[in-house]
Motif scaffolding. Sequence first.
Motif, PDB file in Angstrom:
ATOM      1  N   LEU A  32      31.653  39.177  30.978  1.00 51.18           N
ATOM      2  CA  LEU A  32      32.786  39.757  31.607  1.00 51.18           C
ATOM      3  C   LEU A  32      33.948  38.768  31.556  1.00 51.18           C
ATOM      4  CD1 LEU A  32      34.287  42.214  32.860  1.00 51.18           C
ATOM      5  CD2 LEU A  32      33.332  41.399  34.982  1.00 51.18           C
ATOM      6  N   GLY A  33      33.760  37.664  31.944  1.00 52.15           N
ATOM      7  CA  GLY A  33      34.708  36.626  32.154  1.00 52.15           C
ATOM      8  C   GLY A  33      35.212  36.307  30.669  1.00 52.15           C
ATOM      9  N   ALA A  34      34.411  36.238  29.494  1.00 52.55           N
ATOM     10  CA  ALA A  34      34.583  36.152  28.153  1.00 52.55           C
ATOM     11  C   ALA A  34      35.464  37.359  27.668  1.00 52.55           C
ATOM     12  CB  ALA A  34      33.422  35.946  27.327  1.00 52.55           C
ATOM     13  N   LEU A  35      35.273  38.486  28.059  1.00 50.06           N
ATOM     14  CA  LEU A  35      36.023  39.551  27.648  1.00 50.06           C
ATOM     15  C   LEU A  35      37.311  39.488  28.344  1.00 50.06           C
ATOM     16  CD1 LEU A  35      33.554  42.431  27.871  1.00 50.06           C
ATOM     17  CD2 LEU A  35      34.636  41.706  25.675  1.00 50.06           C
ATOM     18  N   ALA A  36      37.386  39.067  29.504  1.00 44.64           N
ATOM     19  CA  ALA A  36      38.718  39.057  30.306  1.00 44.64           C
ATOM     20  C   ALA A  36      39.780  38.048  29.557  1.00 44.64           C
ATOM     21  CB  ALA A  36      38.640  38.628  31.922  1.00 44.64           C
ATOM     22  N   ALA A  37      39.104  37.146  28.959  1.00 45.04           N
ATOM     23  CA  ALA A  37      39.764  35.894  28.452  1.00 45.04           C
ATOM     24  C   ALA A  37      40.493  36.309  27.034  1.00 45.04           C
ATOM     25  CB  ALA A  37      39.066  34.617  28.424  1.00 45.04           C
ATOM     26  N   GLU A  38      39.421  36.872  26.270  1.00 46.55           N
ATOM     27  CA  GLU A  38      39.608  37.387  24.885  1.00 46.55           C
ATOM     28  C   GLU A  38      40.329  38.821  24.663  1.00 46.55           C
ATOM     29  OE1 GLU A  38      36.074  36.705  22.692  1.00 46.55           O
ATOM     30  OE2 GLU A  38      35.663  34.911  23.836  1.00 46.55           O
ATOM     31  N   CYS A  39      39.977  39.631  25.649  1.00 46.74           N
ATOM     32  CA  CYS A  39      40.666  41.133  25.458  1.00 46.74           C
ATOM     33  C   CYS A  39      41.303  41.381  26.704  1.00 46.74           C
ATOM     34  CB  CYS A  39      39.212  41.975  25.096  1.00 46.74           C
ATOM     35  SG  CYS A  39      38.182  41.461  23.797  1.00 46.74           S
ATOM     36  N   GLY A  40      41.824  40.702  27.346  1.00 46.46           N
ATOM     37  CA  GLY A  40      42.600  40.796  28.612  1.00 46.46           C
ATOM     38  C   GLY A  40      43.627  41.916  28.357  1.00 46.46           C
ATOM     39  N   ASN A  41      44.196  42.076  27.162  1.00 44.19           N
ATOM     40  CA  ASN A  41      45.283  43.063  26.964  1.00 44.19           C
ATOM     41  C   ASN A  41      44.809  44.637  26.844  1.00 44.19           C
ATOM     42  OD1 ASN A  41      44.110  42.517  24.487  1.00 44.19           O
ATOM     43  ND2 ASN A  41      45.937  43.086  23.102  1.00 44.19           N
ATOM     44  N   LEU A  42      43.382  44.758  26.747  1.00 37.75           N
ATOM     45  CA  LEU A  42      42.823  46.059  26.543  1.00 37.75           C
ATOM     46  C   LEU A  42      42.764  46.881  27.930  1.00 37.75           C
ATOM     47  CD1 LEU A  42      39.732  45.272  24.133  1.00 37.75           C
ATOM     48  CD2 LEU A  42      41.914  46.014  23.563  1.00 37.75           C
ATOM     49  N   PRO A  43      42.698  48.098  27.662  1.00 36.93           N
ATOM     50  CA  PRO A  43      42.717  49.153  28.847  1.00 36.93           C
ATOM     51  C   PRO A  43      41.458  48.625  29.895  1.00 36.93           C
ATOM     52  CG  PRO A  43      43.053  50.395  27.123  1.00 36.93           C
ATOM     53  CD  PRO A  43      42.751  48.861  26.464  1.00 36.93           C
ATOM     54  N   ALA A  44      41.984  48.611  31.258  1.00 31.20           N
ATOM     55  CA  ALA A  44      40.933  48.181  32.251  1.00 31.20           C
ATOM     56  C   ALA A  44      39.747  49.246  32.484  1.00 31.20           C
ATOM     57  CB  ALA A  44      41.805  47.767  33.496  1.00 31.20           C
ATOM     58  N   PRO A  45      38.591  48.567  32.436  1.00 33.41           N
ATOM     59  CA  PRO A  45      37.306  49.573  32.473  1.00 33.41           C
ATOM     60  C   PRO A  45      36.932  49.474  33.716  1.00 33.41           C
ATOM     61  CG  PRO A  45      36.472  47.818  31.458  1.00 33.41           C
ATOM     62  CD  PRO A  45      38.191  47.677  31.567  1.00 33.41           C
ATOM     63  N   THR A  46      36.210  50.623  34.322  1.00 34.73           N
ATOM     64  CA  THR A  46      35.355  50.466  35.492  1.00 34.73           C
ATOM     65  C   THR A  46      34.034  49.565  35.262  1.00 34.73           C
ATOM     66  OG1 THR A  46      36.098  52.556  36.074  1.00 34.73           O
ATOM     67  CG2 THR A  46      33.843  51.682  37.182  1.00 34.73           C
TER      68      THR A  46
END
Length: 113
Positions: free
Chosen positions: A17-31
């Motif tokens: 999740l941390g890696a996704l936040a760093a790499e894909c932070g511009n994508l729509p926020a999921p639950t």
Amino acid sequence: MSGLSTLAGLSVPMRALGALAAECGNLPAPTVGLTPIFPERLELSLHNGLGEFEVWRVALGVRPDQVEFGEQAGDTWVLKAFAPYAGAEVRLIAYGPTLDTMRAVAGDGGGDA
């Protein structure tokens, strides 16, 4: 106490999740879902239609033929896919209205044309 029944036992999906936040932070926020039942899994649920699923699918490198389609309660379409990411198994799932549901909301009564 087993490491899997502790917060530390969920470190793999939390790192993903941390890696996704760093790499894909511009994508729509999921639950976001984490559970000790599936300690290697990170679940990302999208509830604002199926369009958000597509951008996440591409970001995770999921091929279109790997996507499962289903219907829920007769008025909701569901898309699901699994992808490995940063050592975790990511379960991507999206919910959106069926065409009949969208037509009914728009006022044309739904049903096939």
